[in-house]
Motif scaffolding. Structure first.
Motif, PDB file in Angstrom:
ATOM      1  N   SER A  60      -3.296  38.480   2.600  1.00  0.00           N
ATOM      2  CA  SER A  60      -3.974  39.752   2.864  1.00  0.00           C
ATOM      3  C   SER A  60      -5.320  39.737   2.169  1.00  0.00           C
ATOM      4  N   TRP A  61      -6.286  40.400   2.776  1.00  0.00           N
ATOM      5  CA  TRP A  61      -7.620  40.509   2.199  1.00  0.00           C
ATOM      6  C   TRP A  61      -7.926  41.977   1.905  1.00  0.00           C
ATOM      7  N   PHE A  99      -7.594  47.729   2.013  1.00  0.00           N
ATOM      8  CA  PHE A  99      -7.005  46.697   2.863  1.00  0.00           C
ATOM      9  C   PHE A  99      -7.906  46.381   4.051  1.00  0.00           C
ATOM     10  N   ILE A 100      -8.188  45.083   4.244  1.00  0.00           N
ATOM     11  CA  ILE A 100      -9.004  44.662   5.384  1.00  0.00           C
ATOM     12  C   ILE A 100      -8.101  44.190   6.514  1.00  0.00           C
ATOM     13  N   PHE A 101      -7.332  43.131   6.265  1.00  0.00           N
ATOM     14  CA  PHE A 101      -6.367  42.631   7.242  1.00  0.00           C
ATOM     15  C   PHE A 101      -5.394  41.671   6.583  1.00  0.00           C
ATOM     16  N   TYR A 149     -14.192  40.906  -3.263  1.00  0.00           N
ATOM     17  CA  TYR A 149     -13.257  40.635  -2.178  1.00  0.00           C
ATOM     18  C   TYR A 149     -12.036  39.909  -2.742  1.00  0.00           C
ATOM     19  N   LEU A 150     -10.899  40.534  -2.569  1.00  0.00           N
ATOM     20  CA  LEU A 150      -9.655  40.046  -3.149  1.00  0.00           C
ATOM     21  C   LEU A 150      -8.735  39.500  -2.073  1.00  0.00           C
ATOM     22  N   CYS A 151      -8.107  38.413  -2.389  1.00  0.00           N
ATOM     23  CA  CYS A 151      -7.092  37.816  -1.524  1.00  0.00           C
ATOM     24  C   CYS A 151      -5.745  37.976  -2.229  1.00  0.00           C
ATOM     25  N   GLY A 211      -5.543  37.075  -6.165  1.00  0.00           N
ATOM     26  CA  GLY A 211      -6.466  36.131  -6.766  1.00  0.00           C
ATOM     27  C   GLY A 211      -7.496  36.861  -7.603  1.00  0.00           C
ATOM     28  N   PRO A 212      -8.393  36.121  -8.258  1.00  0.00           N
ATOM     29  CA  PRO A 212      -9.401  36.734  -9.128  1.00  0.00           C
ATOM     30  C   PRO A 212     -10.539  37.387  -8.359  1.00  0.00           C
ATOM     31  N   GLY A 213     -10.649  37.070  -7.077  1.00  0.00           N
ATOM     32  CA  GLY A 213     -11.672  37.696  -6.257  1.00  0.00           C
ATOM     33  C   GLY A 213     -12.964  36.910  -6.165  1.00  0.00           C
TER      34      GLY A 213
END
Lengths: 115, 112
Positions: free
Chosen positions: A33-34, A45-47, A89-91, A107-109
């Motif tokens: 997820s992003w 939330f992006i997608f 931007y975070l994953c 993740g750290p982004g």
């Protein structure tokens, strides 16, 4: 286990350019997820990608697109950058287990600055 | 839109319990409450989650009211390293996948 990794850590672009951000999920996770986090705000939330397909999408324009590869890693692409796209931007990754608890590891982004 | 409301900031003395409230009055019967925290310049970190019953793990305790309209995250002995933004989140589960809908969270400052 390296956890969720993202690259690059920082990025500076100018308006109108295009950018690609990358994410490798935690070992054993197949769903990515992003999220976009503007300064002082919570992540939005992006997608989400699973089996190389977009499964859910938040309220983001088509300029935001993604891809997932067979090894479960993922890319986020943003076209025609605007100043307002400046954000962290975070994953996040998780195992795809429907109807069960599946903690998302972040993740750290990647810090994107659009000038 | 986020289904939760939290106070924007709280302070706590080191060594004391930190009690962080969250309202989620529109939560549905099958929606879980999750808590994450985000230390400055890092990605969010999972703390705990629950549906109906109170939960405890090595990091914190989660107390959910019987009507499920609110919950409280308890850090039993706060340390300086617990200073972070704490997010109370309702997990939205749709079409076989999930997403986390974040609000603005509560900035907890633990003071020496």
């Amino acid at each position: 286990d390296a956890g969720v990794t993202q690259s690059p850590t920082h990025l500076i672009k100018t308006r109108g350019q295009q950018v690609t951000l990358r994410c490798s999920p935690k070992s054993g996770h197949d769903t990515v997820s992003w999220y976009q986090q503007a300064l002082g705000q919570g992540p939005q939330f992006i997608f989400q990608y699973y089996e190389e397909e977009e499964r859910q999408r938040g309220n983001f324009p088509d300029r935001f697109s993604g891809h997932q590869f067979p090894n479960y890693s993922s890319e986020l692409n943003v076209n025609a950058l605007l100043l307002g796209d400046s954000a962290l931007y975070l994953c996040a990754s998780s195992p795809r287990l429907a109807s069960s608890f599946n903690e998302q590891f972040f993740g750290p982004g990647t810090r994107l600055t659009v000038l | 839109d986020a289904k939760t409301t939290q106070p924007p900031s709280m302070d706590c003395a080191e060594g004391r319990a930190a009690n962080l409230p969250c309202n989620h009055s529109t939560i549905s019967g099958n929606e879980y409450v999750y808590w994450y925290r985000q230390i400055h310049s890092q990605g969010p970190q999972y703390i705990i989650h629950g549906l109906k019953n109170n939960e405890t793990n090595e990091m914190a305790s989660l107390i959910i009211t019987e009507d499920r309209k609110s919950s409280t995250l308890i850090l039993p002995h706060a340390t300086l390293r617990d200073t972070a933004v704490y997010y109370c989140i309702v997990r939205v589960f749709q079409g076989g996948s999930e997403k986390l809908v974040f609000g603005k969270g509560t900035k907890l400052t633990v003071n020496p």
